[in-house]
Design a protein around this motif. Structure first.
Motif, PDB file in Angstrom:
ATOM      1  N   LYS A 222     -31.445  54.575 104.627  1.00  0.00           N
ATOM      2  CA  LYS A 222     -32.157  54.580 105.884  1.00  0.00           C
ATOM      3  C   LYS A 222     -33.669  54.108 105.792  1.00  0.00           C
ATOM      4  O   LYS A 222     -34.336  53.963 104.616  1.00  0.00           O
ATOM      5  CB  LYS A 222     -32.246  56.052 106.108  1.00  0.00           C
ATOM      6  CG  LYS A 222     -30.925  56.271 107.092  1.00  0.00           C
ATOM      7  CD  LYS A 222     -30.961  57.895 107.344  1.00  0.00           C
ATOM      8  CE  LYS A 222     -30.215  58.567 106.404  1.00  0.00           C
ATOM      9  NZ  LYS A 222     -30.519  59.930 106.237  1.00  0.00           N
TER      10      LYS A 222
ATOM     11  N   SER B 169     -36.347  54.734 107.668  1.00  0.00           N
ATOM     12  CA  SER B 169     -37.174  55.949 107.547  1.00  0.00           C
ATOM     13  C   SER B 169     -37.505  56.465 106.168  1.00  0.00           C
ATOM     14  O   SER B 169     -38.616  56.716 105.773  1.00  0.00           O
ATOM     15  CB  SER B 169     -36.758  56.989 108.698  1.00  0.00           C
ATOM     16  OG  SER B 169     -35.484  57.516 108.227  1.00  0.00           O
ATOM     17  N   GLU B 170     -36.210  56.680 105.468  1.00  0.00           N
ATOM     18  CA  GLU B 170     -36.320  57.116 104.290  1.00  0.00           C
ATOM     19  C   GLU B 170     -37.212  56.176 103.277  1.00  0.00           C
ATOM     20  O   GLU B 170     -37.986  56.403 102.465  1.00  0.00           O
ATOM     21  CB  GLU B 170     -35.042  57.394 103.545  1.00  0.00           C
ATOM     22  CG  GLU B 170     -34.825  58.619 103.045  1.00  0.00           C
ATOM     23  CD  GLU B 170     -33.078  58.756 102.726  1.00  0.00           C
ATOM     24  OE1 GLU B 170     -32.945  58.070 101.646  1.00  0.00           O
ATOM     25  OE2 GLU B 170     -32.450  59.561 103.309  1.00  0.00           O
TER      26      GLU B 170
END
Ligand code: JFZ
Length: 604
Positions: free
Chosen positions: A33, A35-36
């Motif tokens: 991801k 965001s990760e």
């Protein structure tokens, strides 16, 4: 012991057209991801700029300091319990003698800061299982079990925070020789079948890691170590716990199963190749991590500075160890060296912190390069009156020594037929720094270089294995490069390598093959006979044999074995191709052909 093996065939072909270089580059791990990814980027920001940290190995083992029952125990100081197979009940007695009243956290932090270190990583619990802080989880800790009755990690956390230095904790998550359910103690807890590793993980590791990330303020990283047989699930549980408690806290690669935020190189190991990920290398100043009274094999300061810069030039951090005594003092030879590295950094810090890797993937004969936007730093270890750098395409605006800011005269040329760039600098007769004199180049734009392998100013040509074109006719071939960039598992004689390179000074060259010993054991595989082929058509036939050994300060555990392969004549400038095809490979030891590089040295 030696046997005939590894017949090699070197072919050198003249290629008239412009060379094509296609280095196999490993791709970054695409994360799941975005965001990760963003969180991870944030977490790594300080680490990417730090370049230099202090490792502290300190625990109960500093009391015996390498000696048990009147005998010196070989090996690492912090491994004495294991090496001497000391029963838990006996080792526990050391707590009565452990009273490090001279421990002074502010002094240690000052030492680190003056050395130019940006972070400190201290052992909170090493393999012996003894916690170096006040733990409610286990009474086997320095506060509750020794006459000291202080929490050195708390003192260090406070001192580090005041000084603006980040603190990290080493924590041995798999080995714990004090616990029946953990890994490693096969002398007290022999019965493997009754061990419940998950129980140990749930009842000691996780609660202690929670304490460390709850009671000591913001922590920069948790340095897990020796993953051994920890499962992916279990590594994942630890990573998640750390990130849940402190999202900005990094997890070392040795948490296991590829789940760390950054890679730890094998200790004392500096990669010869380009490193793909964020990484750090832990290094000892002598041969041990935990204090040992008989270990006086201190590395010279010049080597420490060279290693630090070499790690920087490959985008990594250099974590340099000190092992305090049972009194809590850092050994004098360590302090002295840290002071000297600090003095050097005061003058040359611009060439280390926040730098980016060298644009050249190969080593240069005179030193090391680090860069910054529109800048290049030449770290000159081998001083010379004139220094020539090939392959820099930028226009140099200004060249000056970092020490004293003295401007240097220079000249740039470009041989367009060969597409060959040369920068020649005139240097003062004496090196301004006895360890490493740095030249700063201001460039017209961001660093841009010719990536081709090429002959250097000393007229030698080095062809590193990891920069070759690898040919594996059989897809199942196990051939690969180890973390140093050395050929590994080259057991299939059908695998072959070739390189393209530029020659600007034709001549006759002796060709050498450098292969590597194996770590520890000094294992090496090769033959003892060499036969040169008659064909004058630039084909050489040879057997890899021990022609000599070379030490490499960047990788002190392994020596390189030098084999002479033959002589080649290159009678014009241009681009050449060299291929290396084994005829037979001796692989009884499963080491095979551990090629580091092929070198062409001019015959003068
Ligand atoms: C480990 C520990 O066992 C040792 O006591 C010390 O703490 C060191 C920093 O880490 O030892 C290792 C771990 C990994 C490698 C070598 C030694 N390795 O990957 O080469």
């Amino acid at each position: 012991m030696l046997s005939i093996s590894k017949r090699l065939l070197f072919g050198i072909l003249l290629i008239s057209s412009a060379i094509q270089i296609s280095f196999a580059q490993q791709k970054l791990n695409p994360s799941a991801k975005l965001s990760e990814d963003a969180i991870k980027e944030q977490r790594l920001r300080w680490f990417r700029e730090a370049r230099f940290g202090m490792f502290i190995h300190w625990g109960l083992y500093s009391v015996p300091a390498g000696e048990w029952k009147g005998k010196l125990v070989p090996g690492l100081g912090e491994w004495i319990m294991n090496r001497a197979k000391i029963p838990v009940t006996e080792y526990e007695q050391l707590t009565n003698q452990f009273n490090p009243v001279k421990f002074n956290a502010e002094e240690i932090v000052r030492l680190a800061k003056n050395a130019g270190m940006k972070y400190i990583v201290i052992t909170s619990k090493h393999h012996d299982g003894f916690a170096m802080y006040q733990s409610k989880v286990s009474k086997y800790n320095i506060f509750d079990a020794t006459p000291f009755k202080r929490d050195p990690l708390k003192e260090l956390a406070d001192a580090a925070r005041k000084a603006g230095i980040r603190l990290g904790f080493y924590y041995s998550q798999t080995q714990d020789w004090h616990e029946p359910d953990a890994i490693g103690n096969d002398w007290d807890f022999k019965n493997e079948s009754t061990k419940n590793f998950q129980k140990y993980l749930d009842e000691k590791v996780k609660p202690q890691v929670t304490e460390l990330l709850t009671n000591y303020g913001p922590i920069g990283l948790i340095w897990f170590d020796t993953p051994r047989n920890i499962t992916k699930e279990q590594s994942r549980e630890l990573v998640d716990l750390v990130h849940k408690l402190q999202p900005d806290c990094l997890v070392s690669g040795r948490v296991g199963n590829g789940l760390g935020d950054y890679d730890s190189a094998g200790d004392n190991q500096i990669s010869v190749g380009q490193v793909r990920r964020d990484w750090e290398t832990p290094v000892t100043m002598n041969d041990t991590w935990g204090f040992k009274k008989d270990d006086t094999n201190w590395k010279p300061t010049a080597i420490l500075i060279q290693q630090m810069v070499q790690v920087s030039s490959r985008g990594g951090n250099y974590l340099l160890n000190v092992g305090p005594t049972a009194e809590g003092l850092i050994p004098q030879p360590s302090g002295e060296r840290l002071g000297q590295v600090g003095e050097w950094l005061k003058v040359n810090k611009d060439a280390v912190y926040e730098t980016r890797p060298s644009p050249f993937q190969y080593e240069l004969p005179w030193g090391i390069i680090t860069t910054k936007p529109n800048k290049m730093f030449l770290h000159v270890f081998k001083w010379q009156k004139q220094l020539t750098l090939f392959g820099l395409k930028n226009k140099v605006r200004k060249a000056a020594l970092l020490a004293g800011k003295k401007k240097l005269k220079f000249k740039q040329t470009n041989d367009s037929a060969l597409d060959h760039y040369a920068l020649t600098l005139e240097l003062p007769a004496n090196a301004p720094d006895k360890y490493n004199s740095v030249i700063e180049l201001n460039l017209d734009s961001d660093v841009s270089v010719d990536a081709a392998l090429m002959q250097q100013a000393d007229e030698s040509v080095t062809l590193p294995a990891f920069l070759s074109n690898v040919h594996k006719p059989d897809e199942k071939s196990a051939f690969r490069f180890d973390s140093r960039g050395v050929a590994e598992r080259w057991l299939d004689k059908n695998d072959w390598l070739d390189w393209n390179f530029k020659v600007s000074k034709p001549g006759t060259f002796e060709v050498f093959a450098l292969t590597s010993e194996q770590k520890y054991g000094a294992n090496w595989e090769g033959g003892h006979k060499r036969s040169k082929s008659k064909s004058a058509g630039q084909k050489l036939k040879a057997t890899i044999e021990i022609g000599g050994k070379e030490e490499n300060p960047a990788n002190p555990y392994w020596k390189y074995v030098v084999s002479k392969v033959g002589t080649v004549k290159i009678d014009k400038t241009g681009s050449f191709n060299l291929s290396l095809k084994p005829e037979t490979i001796q692989a009884e030891k499963k080491l095979g052909l551990t090629l580091v590089s092929v070198k062409l040295i001019p015959v003068k």
